[in-house]
Design a protein around this motif. Sequence first.
Motif, short mmCIF file in Angstrom:
data_model
loop_
_atom_site.label_atom_id
_atom_site.label_comp_id
_atom_site.label_asym_id
_atom_site.label_seq_id
_atom_site.Cartn_x
_atom_site.Cartn_y
_atom_site.Cartn_z
N VAL A 1 -8.42 -0.26 6.55
CA VAL A 1 -8.45 -0.22 4.97
C VAL A 1 -9.37 1.29 4.67
O VAL A 1 -8.77 1.98 3.91
CB VAL A 1 -9.38 -1.23 4.57
N CYS A 2 -10.21 1.90 5.55
CA CYS A 2 -11.09 3.15 5.09
C CYS A 2 -10.25 4.15 5.42
O CYS A 2 -10.24 5.18 4.79
CB CYS A 2 -12.16 2.71 5.87
N GLU A 3 -9.24 4.23 6.36
CA GLU A 3 -8.58 5.24 6.73
C GLU A 3 -7.48 5.46 5.73
O GLU A 3 -6.87 6.57 5.31
CB GLU A 3 -7.89 4.93 8.28
N TYR A 4 -6.78 4.29 5.06
CA TYR A 4 -5.92 4.16 4.10
C TYR A 4 -6.63 4.86 2.57
O TYR A 4 -6.10 5.71 2.06
CB TYR A 4 -5.36 2.91 3.87
N MET A 5 -7.86 4.38 2.45
CA MET A 5 -8.59 4.83 1.39
C MET A 5 -8.94 6.11 1.39
O MET A 5 -9.26 6.85 0.23
CB MET A 5 -9.42 3.81 0.82
N ALA A 6 -9.46 6.46 2.51
CA ALA A 6 -9.69 8.27 2.49
C ALA A 6 -8.33 9.16 2.24
O ALA A 6 -8.50 9.89 1.69
CB ALA A 6 -10.06 8.63 4.05
N LYS A 7 -7.17 8.48 2.75
CA LYS A 7 -6.05 9.30 2.38
C LYS A 7 -5.62 9.09 0.85
O LYS A 7 -5.06 10.01 0.34
CB LYS A 7 -4.83 8.66 3.27
N ALA A 8 -5.86 7.95 0.29
CA ALA A 8 -5.68 7.85 -1.02
C ALA A 8 -6.22 8.75 -1.95
O ALA A 8 -5.99 8.98 -3.25
CB ALA A 8 -5.91 6.25 -1.50
N ALA B 1 0.63 -1.14 0.07
CA ALA B 1 0.02 0.02 0.10
C ALA B 1 0.74 1.28 0.09
O ALA B 1 0.48 2.41 -0.52
CB ALA B 1 -0.86 0.05 1.38
N TYR B 2 2.22 1.21 0.40
CA TYR B 2 3.08 2.31 0.74
C TYR B 2 4.25 2.39 -0.21
O TYR B 2 5.21 2.78 -0.03
CB TYR B 2 3.37 2.56 2.10
#
Length: 459
Positions: free
Chosen positions: A188-195, A155-156
Amino acid sequence: EGDYWVPLIPKIVGTISASLGLINTENKDTKHLSGNAKSSQALVEAQLYTLRMVCEDASEKLAMHPSRPLDVLVPMFLGILTLSNANGEYDGTQLNALLSMNALLFLGASNKVRRLSGTGHESSQQQYRGSHKQSGGSAIILHMNAFCNSLGTLAYARSSSIRRGVCQSLCQLMTEQPATFGGGLSTVCEYMAKAVSDVDEGVAIEACEFWFALIHHSEAHIEVRKNIVQLVEGAVSRCVLTQEEIHNEREDEEMQATGEKKIHFLASGDGGTRFAEDSSTNYTIRRSAALLLDNVSQIFPDETANISLKSIEVLLQTKGEMEEQALKRECGMLVLGAIASGCQAALAASLPVIFPYFLEGMGDAFPEVRAISCWVQSRYCSWLISTVREGEDGDGNGIFKSMLHRLNLSLLDSSPKVQSSCCAAISTVLEATDPKLTLPYIESILEQLRQAYDSGLYG
């Protein structure tokens, strides 16, 4: 584990090609890939690319074949995804493995994991182990936890292509197998919000797609609320027109102005739920971001209005005749139009102050601002009409008269795009308004329309 699989890839590709008859070994594309490989690593990438094409084009054939090739391929792909790749040496290799997995993910879907309230793939694995019938997707099910763990590592990645592939994986899982996430959904949602704010447009578009999929699950709306500040602010920042989009739109407009392309007016009785650049066939982050704002605003209207209003006010109040300044004003209006369906009531107290910016925008030097000013007025005309009283001279009546007057003038705008947007706006206003209020303007509107059609731009 990944190092173990890399030397075996050529043999695996050859074995699968021969046994399944999926790839002609004399295929020119395959020979071209292998023939141009300047190193063993490049050859591995070429062969993985070939496998990726097989997974994308013949996934069901792989799943149903009696030799069960997925029992070998899936662990191999997962092993490659775990390769140490700090310097980017394996970017191409891992990307092909990741996209191959994405092409196979749907094989692991079942009615149980398609429900977010399911218990995830742990129960699916137990169910499989207790069954005498082995399905073609069992390799996906059995290795799903390992795949999800590898996504957390990738992811990173420095490679935007790999990050995009990760977002595609997460979006596909959210769409087809949401129970897979289990208790990890919040992470997952925290990551996708940043994405949504990723520097790569493709990553951001995939992130928006993830949220569109999640919003279909009402029990997951709490995740939208948790991340709503980052979602709304990120989406607002992606609503600015890019230079490429401006170039394409103006090129299209020149074709309309010279008669090479006709304007086909399609009325939209709902105030134009399609966004302002709907005539374009390009799927951009701007469009995805606007649609995300629309979706979120209908679930949490008050929060969306409060968060976005701060940015909207700054954008609308941007002064100056430079293109960069004009595009900020245009962005503010797009955001307002995008949240209109959900936030109209929440914004009611602010609209008397905001609406004059729309009227001012219709006289802007930039056609992009003039066009979207027409569109956003149609999005909020129901609010304006509710403030108008026949025979009275309140603020609502004054704004209503000014709006119709400006729209009428814009029917003969020098920009075909503005003319088209204006026609759609007038159509919406006339459909939504009591005929007694619009009757004094009908004759003038019809005359302007006649002149517009006589110009030959409308087909």
